[in-house]
Design a protein around this motif. Structure first.
Motif, PDB file in Angstrom:
ATOM      1  N   ALA A  49      35.910  29.165  -6.641  1.00  0.00           N
ATOM      2  CA  ALA A  49      36.786  29.431  -5.494  1.00  0.00           C
ATOM      3  C   ALA A  49      35.929  30.050  -4.394  1.00  0.00           C
ATOM      4  CB  ALA A  49      37.912  30.404  -5.877  1.00  0.00           C
ATOM      5  N   THR A  50      36.564  30.399  -3.295  1.00  0.00           N
ATOM      6  CA  THR A  50      35.893  31.160  -2.244  1.00  0.00           C
ATOM      7  C   THR A  50      36.321  32.610  -2.356  1.00  0.00           C
ATOM      8  OG1 THR A  50      35.754  29.278  -0.740  1.00  0.00           O
ATOM      9  CG2 THR A  50      35.611  31.458   0.252  1.00  0.00           C
ATOM     10  N   TYR A  51      35.360  33.509  -2.331  1.00  0.00           N
ATOM     11  CA  TYR A  51      35.629  34.942  -2.457  1.00  0.00           C
ATOM     12  C   TYR A  51      35.382  35.614  -1.113  1.00  0.00           C
ATOM     13  CZ  TYR A  51      35.986  34.130  -7.404  1.00  0.00           C
ATOM     14  OH  TYR A  51      36.400  33.660  -8.624  1.00  0.00           O
ATOM     15  N   LEU A  52      36.410  36.289  -0.630  1.00  0.00           N
ATOM     16  CA  LEU A  52      36.332  36.945   0.676  1.00  0.00           C
ATOM     17  C   LEU A  52      36.399  38.456   0.510  1.00  0.00           C
ATOM     18  CD1 LEU A  52      38.914  34.453   1.433  1.00  0.00           C
ATOM     19  CD2 LEU A  52      37.432  34.791   3.379  1.00  0.00           C
ATOM     20  N   CYS A  53      35.514  39.152   1.215  1.00  0.00           N
ATOM     21  CA  CYS A  53      35.640  40.597   1.270  1.00  0.00           C
ATOM     22  C   CYS A  53      36.395  40.961   2.553  1.00  0.00           C
ATOM     23  CB  CYS A  53      34.282  41.284   1.231  1.00  0.00           C
ATOM     24  SG  CYS A  53      33.213  40.926   2.645  1.00  0.00           S
ATOM     25  N   ALA A  54      37.080  42.080   2.505  1.00  0.00           N
ATOM     26  CA  ALA A  54      37.832  42.550   3.664  1.00  0.00           C
ATOM     27  C   ALA A  54      37.835  44.072   3.638  1.00  0.00           C
ATOM     28  CB  ALA A  54      39.261  42.003   3.653  1.00  0.00           C
ATOM     29  N   MET A  55      37.899  44.685   4.788  1.00  0.00           N
ATOM     30  CA  MET A  55      37.851  46.144   4.843  1.00  0.00           C
ATOM     31  C   MET A  55      38.469  46.655   6.131  1.00  0.00           C
ATOM     32  SD  MET A  55      33.716  46.219   5.140  1.00  0.00           S
ATOM     33  CE  MET A  55      33.562  44.969   3.862  1.00  0.00           C
ATOM     34  N   ARG A  56      38.789  47.959   6.115  1.00  0.00           N
ATOM     35  CA  ARG A  56      39.335  48.580   7.322  1.00  0.00           C
ATOM     36  C   ARG A  56      39.125  50.084   7.272  1.00  0.00           C
ATOM     37  NH1 ARG A  56      44.929  50.938   6.518  1.00  0.00           N
ATOM     38  NH2 ARG A  56      44.378  51.761   8.562  1.00  0.00           N
ATOM     39  N   PRO A  57      39.205  50.722   8.442  1.00  0.00           N
ATOM     40  CA  PRO A  57      39.082  52.184   8.460  1.00  0.00           C
ATOM     41  C   PRO A  57      40.352  52.835   7.938  1.00  0.00           C
ATOM     42  CG  PRO A  57      38.883  51.256  10.677  1.00  0.00           C
ATOM     43  CD  PRO A  57      39.278  50.146   9.774  1.00  0.00           C
ATOM     44  N   ARG A  58      40.272  54.121   7.698  1.00  0.00           N
ATOM     45  CA  ARG A  58      41.454  54.848   7.229  1.00  0.00           C
ATOM     46  C   ARG A  58      42.394  55.184   8.366  1.00  0.00           C
ATOM     47  NH1 ARG A  58      41.535  60.676   4.044  1.00  0.00           N
ATOM     48  NH2 ARG A  58      43.792  60.813   3.836  1.00  0.00           N
ATOM     49  N   ALA A  59      41.821  55.529   9.496  1.00  0.00           N
ATOM     50  CA  ALA A  59      42.622  56.073  10.591  1.00  0.00           C
ATOM     51  C   ALA A  59      43.432  55.005  11.285  1.00  0.00           C
ATOM     52  CB  ALA A  59      41.707  56.757  11.607  1.00  0.00           C
ATOM     53  N   GLY A  60      44.538  55.416  11.859  1.00  0.00           N
ATOM     54  CA  GLY A  60      45.316  54.523  12.697  1.00  0.00           C
ATOM     55  C   GLY A  60      46.401  53.791  11.940  1.00  0.00           C
ATOM     56  N   ASN A  61      47.403  53.348  12.659  1.00  0.00           N
ATOM     57  CA  ASN A  61      48.509  52.620  12.056  1.00  0.00           C
ATOM     58  C   ASN A  61      48.240  51.127  11.990  1.00  0.00           C
ATOM     59  OD1 ASN A  61      50.134  54.898  11.654  1.00  0.00           O
ATOM     60  ND2 ASN A  61      50.781  54.856  13.785  1.00  0.00           N
ATOM     61  N   ASN A  62      47.251  50.661  12.704  1.00  0.00           N
ATOM     62  CA  ASN A  62      46.946  49.237  12.694  1.00  0.00           C
ATOM     63  C   ASN A  62      46.234  48.893  11.399  1.00  0.00           C
ATOM     64  OD1 ASN A  62      46.041  46.657  13.048  1.00  0.00           O
ATOM     65  ND2 ASN A  62      45.065  47.013  15.005  1.00  0.00           N
ATOM     66  N   ARG A  63      46.878  48.112  10.551  1.00  0.00           N
ATOM     67  CA  ARG A  63      46.272  47.804   9.258  1.00  0.00           C
ATOM     68  C   ARG A  63      45.508  46.483   9.286  1.00  0.00           C
ATOM     69  NH1 ARG A  63      51.206  48.800   5.415  1.00  0.00           N
ATOM     70  NH2 ARG A  63      52.396  48.879   7.334  1.00  0.00           N
ATOM     71  N   LYS A  64      44.973  46.187  10.432  1.00  0.00           N
ATOM     72  CA  LYS A  64      44.180  44.964  10.583  1.00  0.00           C
ATOM     73  C   LYS A  64      42.943  45.040   9.709  1.00  0.00           C
ATOM     74  CE  LYS A  64      41.324  42.877  14.207  1.00  0.00           C
ATOM     75  NZ  LYS A  64      41.007  42.949  15.663  1.00  0.00           N
ATOM     76  N   LEU A  65      42.700  43.977   8.955  1.00  0.00           N
ATOM     77  CA  LEU A  65      41.527  43.893   8.098  1.00  0.00           C
ATOM     78  C   LEU A  65      40.410  43.171   8.828  1.00  0.00           C
ATOM     79  CD1 LEU A  65      43.118  42.903   4.661  1.00  0.00           C
ATOM     80  CD2 LEU A  65      42.181  45.125   5.310  1.00  0.00           C
ATOM     81  N   ILE A  66      39.197  43.581   8.562  1.00  0.00           N
ATOM     82  CA  ILE A  66      38.012  42.885   9.054  1.00  0.00           C
ATOM     83  C   ILE A  66      37.469  42.071   7.893  1.00  0.00           C
ATOM     84  CG2 ILE A  66      35.814  43.104  10.237  1.00  0.00           C
ATOM     85  CD1 ILE A  66      38.249  44.203  11.769  1.00  0.00           C
ATOM     86  N   TRP A  67      37.285  40.781   8.107  1.00  0.00           N
ATOM     87  CA  TRP A  67      36.976  39.851   7.024  1.00  0.00           C
ATOM     88  C   TRP A  67      35.535  39.373   7.052  1.00  0.00           C
ATOM     89  CZ3 TRP A  67      40.584  38.381   3.359  1.00  0.00           C
ATOM     90  CH2 TRP A  67      41.901  38.773   3.605  1.00  0.00           C
ATOM     91  N   GLY A  68      34.980  39.164   5.858  1.00  0.00           N
ATOM     92  CA  GLY A  68      33.746  38.422   5.740  1.00  0.00           C
ATOM     93  C   GLY A  68      34.047  36.930   5.813  1.00  0.00           C
ATOM     94  N   LEU A  69      32.994  36.126   5.903  1.00  0.00           N
ATOM     95  CA  LEU A  69      33.166  34.677   6.018  1.00  0.00           C
ATOM     96  C   LEU A  69      33.625  34.034   4.720  1.00  0.00           C
ATOM     97  CD1 LEU A  69      30.117  33.510   8.175  1.00  0.00           C
ATOM     98  CD2 LEU A  69      32.530  33.497   8.810  1.00  0.00           C
TER      99      LEU A  69
END
Lengths: 113, 116
Positions: free
Chosen positions: A85-105
């Motif tokens: 399969a394709t494995y994606l990493c994702a992450m985000r900071p703790r602060a803030g209400n925006n739960r937007k994830l930053i994704w790897g390719l």
């Protein structure tokens, strides 16, 4: 420079091998780290979720976070063809209400029987 | 638990028509839902974030008048692609996040849109 770097592969291994998948990141504020698995033409499936540094194990999967090196890893033991399969990493900071994830390719993995 | 459904799973439409895609959290309440699009062999591209009862927040470069998002309840969000064109053909995926402190996102199976 992208915030999250992930080698797209493809990575091909024989069945039973130990697989190591990695991501590096540049934002030291990232606190939440996730690994998703995506099969072709399907939505991503959450595999592992870790907060801050350390290891987390779930069955054949181990997630590691090294915040000092800004480096996260996913290890798959006794790999199976069904792990292809394709494995994606994702992450985000703790602060803030925006739960937007930053994704790897995403890294494409093929486990050969 | 944490199941998210999408409907339809695929749709083919003519250029100029509008298409609505539904995203439902089946066994939890989702205060936040996300809409992504994904081109072949590429990663997920976030289009917008929607919170129940408020206007969606669109990412830079995403036309809010073209991609209408409605998050009318804690279990349903819709994405309407208005006046679709062939370049809008893509895989659209939603995700839902439960609660205000939970950071996990659970994804739907995706909708493949083909515009002729």
């Amino acid at each position: 420079q992208k915030e999250v770097e992930q080698d797209p592969g493809p990575l091909s291994v024989p069945e039973g091998a130990i697989v190591s998948l990695n991501c590096t990141y540049s934002n030291s504020a990232f606190q939440y780290f996730m690994w998703y698995r995506q099969y072709s033409r399907k939505g991503p499936e959450l595999l592992m979720y870790t907060y801050s540094s350390g290891n987390k194990e779930d069955g054949r999967f181990t997630a590691q976070v090294d915040k000092s090196s800004k480096y996260i890893s996913l290890f798959i033991r006794d790999s199976q063809p069904s792990d292809s399969a394709t494995y994606l990493c994702a992450m985000r900071p703790r602060a803030g209400n925006n739960r937007k994830l930053i994704w790897g390719l995403g890294t494409s993995l093929a486990v050969n029987p | 638990g944490a199941v998210v459904s999408q409907h339809p799973s695929w749709v083919i439409c003519k250029s100029g028509t509008s298409v609505k895609i539904e995203c439902r959290s089946l066994d939890f309440q989702a205060t936040t839902m996300f809409w992504y699009r994904q081109f072949p062999k590429q990663s997920l591209m976030l289009m917008a974030t929607s919170n129940e009862g408020s206007k969606a927040t669109y990412e830079q470069g995403v036309e809010k008048d073209k991609f209408l998002i409605n998050h009318a309840s804690l279990t349903l969000s819709t994405l309407t692609v208005t006046s679709a064109h062939p370049e809008d053909s893509s895989f659209y995926i939603c995700s839902a996040s439960p609660g205000t402190t939970n950071n996990e996102q659970f994804f739907g199976p995706g909708t493949r849109l083909t515009v002729l």
